[in-house]
Write a protein that holds these residues in place. Structure first.
Motif, PDB file in Angstrom:
ATOM      1  N   SER A  25       0.844  -1.193   0.000  1.00  0.00           N
ATOM      2  CA  SER A  25       0.000   0.000   0.000  1.00  0.00           C
ATOM      3  C   SER A  25       0.878   1.240   0.000  1.00  0.00           C
ATOM      4  O   SER A  25       2.070   1.173   0.244  1.00  0.00           O
ATOM      5  CB  SER A  25      -0.923  -0.004   1.218  1.00  0.00           C
ATOM      6  N   SER A  30       3.129   2.207  -9.941  1.00  0.00           N
ATOM      7  CA  SER A  30       3.006   0.872 -10.522  1.00  0.00           C
ATOM      8  C   SER A  30       3.964  -0.074  -9.823  1.00  0.00           C
ATOM      9  O   SER A  30       4.990   0.342  -9.304  1.00  0.00           O
ATOM     10  CB  SER A  30       3.280   0.883 -12.025  1.00  0.00           C
ATOM     11  N   ILE A  31       3.593  -1.338  -9.792  1.00  0.00           N
ATOM     12  CA  ILE A  31       4.469  -2.385  -9.267  1.00  0.00           C
ATOM     13  C   ILE A  31       4.933  -3.255 -10.433  1.00  0.00           C
ATOM     14  O   ILE A  31       4.115  -3.754 -11.197  1.00  0.00           O
ATOM     15  CB  ILE A  31       3.750  -3.236  -8.211  1.00  0.00           C
ATOM     16  N   ASN A  53       5.182  -8.742 -13.560  1.00  0.00           N
ATOM     17  CA  ASN A  53       3.877  -8.249 -14.006  1.00  0.00           C
ATOM     18  C   ASN A  53       3.231  -9.193 -15.001  1.00  0.00           C
ATOM     19  O   ASN A  53       2.009  -9.323 -15.045  1.00  0.00           O
ATOM     20  CB  ASN A  53       4.027  -6.872 -14.636  1.00  0.00           C
ATOM     21  N   ARG A  71       0.042 -13.879  -7.521  1.00  0.00           N
ATOM     22  CA  ARG A  71      -0.132 -12.444  -7.305  1.00  0.00           C
ATOM     23  C   ARG A  71      -1.524 -12.006  -7.740  1.00  0.00           C
ATOM     24  O   ARG A  71      -2.045 -12.477  -8.744  1.00  0.00           O
ATOM     25  CB  ARG A  71       0.937 -11.694  -8.117  1.00  0.00           C
ATOM     26  N   THR A  73      -2.844  -8.680  -8.871  1.00  0.00           N
ATOM     27  CA  THR A  73      -2.372  -7.342  -9.226  1.00  0.00           C
ATOM     28  C   THR A  73      -3.378  -6.261  -8.856  1.00  0.00           C
ATOM     29  O   THR A  73      -2.992  -5.141  -8.527  1.00  0.00           O
ATOM     30  CB  THR A  73      -2.068  -7.266 -10.735  1.00  0.00           C
ATOM     31  N   ASN A  76      -2.642  -5.539  -5.302  1.00  0.00           N
ATOM     32  CA  ASN A  76      -1.218  -5.356  -4.961  1.00  0.00           C
ATOM     33  C   ASN A  76      -0.786  -6.353  -3.887  1.00  0.00           C
ATOM     34  O   ASN A  76      -0.095  -5.991  -2.927  1.00  0.00           O
ATOM     35  CB  ASN A  76      -0.948  -3.917  -4.494  1.00  0.00           C
ATOM     36  N   ALA A  97       8.696  -5.777  -2.971  1.00  0.00           N
ATOM     37  CA  ALA A  97       8.017  -5.222  -4.141  1.00  0.00           C
ATOM     38  C   ALA A  97       8.888  -4.126  -4.730  1.00  0.00           C
ATOM     39  O   ALA A  97       9.545  -3.386  -4.001  1.00  0.00           O
ATOM     40  CB  ALA A  97       6.653  -4.653  -3.759  1.00  0.00           C
TER      41      ALA A  97
END
Length: 120
Positions: A25, A30-31, A53, A71, A73, A76, A97
């Motif tokens: 958080s 973007s991750i 991703n 994951r 997405t 997150n 991350a």
């Protein structure tokens, strides 16, 4: 600026299973990828599993076939399903991350860690 909160660690007998979760958080643009590291007493931190991703995964050789990283997405969140646990899997597990805080500012963050203990 990025918070990673792990959960799901604990004590389990050899051969048992645990599922770790980690939610990211903060002001995240973007991750790019998420993963799990672990550190056993007296040893260096090692990479356990990563997921990109595009959902490409990578595993430490010693956990292949036993651990599965996944994951969500949209949330997150990253998970680590650990099956057929062995005493040598005992360690503190850290979520990781990496990505972008803004279009030009990177981040690479770790959670506080969650203890996994496997008894023989």
């Amino acid at each position: 600026q990025v918070q990673l909160v792990e959960s799901g660690g604990g004590l389990v007998q050899a051969g048992g299973s645990l599922r770790l979760s980690c939610a990211a958080s903060g002001r995240i643009f973007s991750i790019n990828g998420m993963g799990w590291y672990r550190q056993a007493p007296g040893k260096q931190r090692e990479l356990v599993a990563t997921i990109s991703n595009g959902a490409s995964t990578n595993y430490l050789d010693s956990v292949k076939g036993r651990f599965t990283i996944s994951r969500d997405t949209a949330k997150n969140t990253v998970y680590l399903q650990m099956n057929s646990l062995k005493p040598e899997d005992t360690a503190v597990y850290y979520c990781n991350a990496h990505g972008l805080l803004t279009a030009w500012r990177n981040f690479n963050s770790f959670g506080q860690g969650t203890q996994v203990t496997v008894s023989s």
